[in-house]
Design an enzyme around this catalytic site. Structure first.
Site, PDB file in Angstrom:
ATOM      1  N   SER A   1       0.837  -1.195   0.000  1.00 40.93           N
ATOM      2  CA  SER A   1       0.000   0.000   0.000  1.00 40.93           C
ATOM      3  C   SER A   1       0.873   1.247   0.000  1.00 40.93           C
ATOM      4  O   SER A   1       1.980   1.243   0.559  1.00 40.93           O
ATOM      5  CB  SER A   1      -0.917   0.001   1.229  1.00 40.93           C
ATOM      6  N   ASP A   2       0.369   2.304  -0.613  1.00 41.11           N
ATOM      7  CA  ASP A   2       1.087   3.576  -0.617  1.00 41.11           C
ATOM      8  C   ASP A   2       0.077   4.716  -0.647  1.00 41.11           C
ATOM      9  O   ASP A   2      -0.971   4.601  -1.300  1.00 41.11           O
ATOM     10  CB  ASP A   2       2.022   3.683  -1.826  1.00 41.11           C
TER      11      ASP A   2
END
Length: 200
Positions: free
Chosen positions: A75-76
């Site tokens: 995730s970012d």
């Protein structure tokens, strides 16, 4: 279904908190993926690219993962002001610049998520609009001195000391924290036929 295992490819305490609150049991393996992007990359695309890199780095670091019922989640999150990406501030000057930029207006928060299972990768992004009250220079300096901005996209934590300056949001609150859990549930179901409740 046989027992499945979830790996979070992130050291973010907020993502761990969200996944735990959603009832998932998981392990954490921090990714060392390259986070550099070509200039001009669309922010909503950028987060999916980076999430994919993080998940891939962890997945590829363990050859045994391809032979297990393992799901790796990357995730970012970035803050987007008129197409300009704000990541995590490196120092007080960057933190001051970011908080000043979001003060008194609205911005977008994009989070990309990518799940890899048995060599198959699936990723999506979620977007939330956040409105922020106008901060005085003194309020900005006090917030910077708190130390909270430095590991947060855009230099603030919606669930932390900055919460008193949030005028409103349109979209997923958890997306702003760093993990849109509803979008993750949809991705798991549509791409892999599993749910977060399977990771227990």
């Amino acid at each position: 279904m046989s027992a499945v295992k979830l790996i979070l490819a992130s050291g973010s305490p907020r993502r761990r908190e969200i996944l735990s609150a959603a009832g998932a049991v998981f392990d954490v393996i921090t990714s060392d993926a390259d986070e550099k992007l070509p200039a001009g990359t669309n922010p909503a695309d950028a987060v999916v690219i980076l999430a994919s890199r993080k998940a891939s780095a962890v997945y590829n670091s363990r050859p045994d993962f391809s032979g297990e019922d393992v799901f790796v989640l990357g995730s970012d999150t970035v803050v987007d002001i008129d197409g300009r990406i704000l990541g995590k501030p490196r120092d007080k000057d960057e933190a001051r610049s970011m908080i000043s930029a979001i003060s008194g207006g609205s911005h977008l928060v994009h989070t990309g998520i990518c799940v890899i299972h048995n060599g198959i990768s699936s990723g999506i992004s979620e977007t939330t609009r956040v409105s922020v009250d106008s901060l005085t220079p003194e309020e900005i300096e006090a917030y910077i001195e708190s130390g909270e901005p430095y590991d947060k996209a855009g230099g603030y934590a919606i669930q932390g000391l900055f919460s008193k300056y949030i005028a409103g949001i349109r979209g997923d609150y958890y997306n702003v924290m760093g993990l849109p859990v509803r979008a993750l549930e949809r991705l798991l179901k549509s791409s892999f036929g599993v749910s977060l409740r399977d990771f227990t």
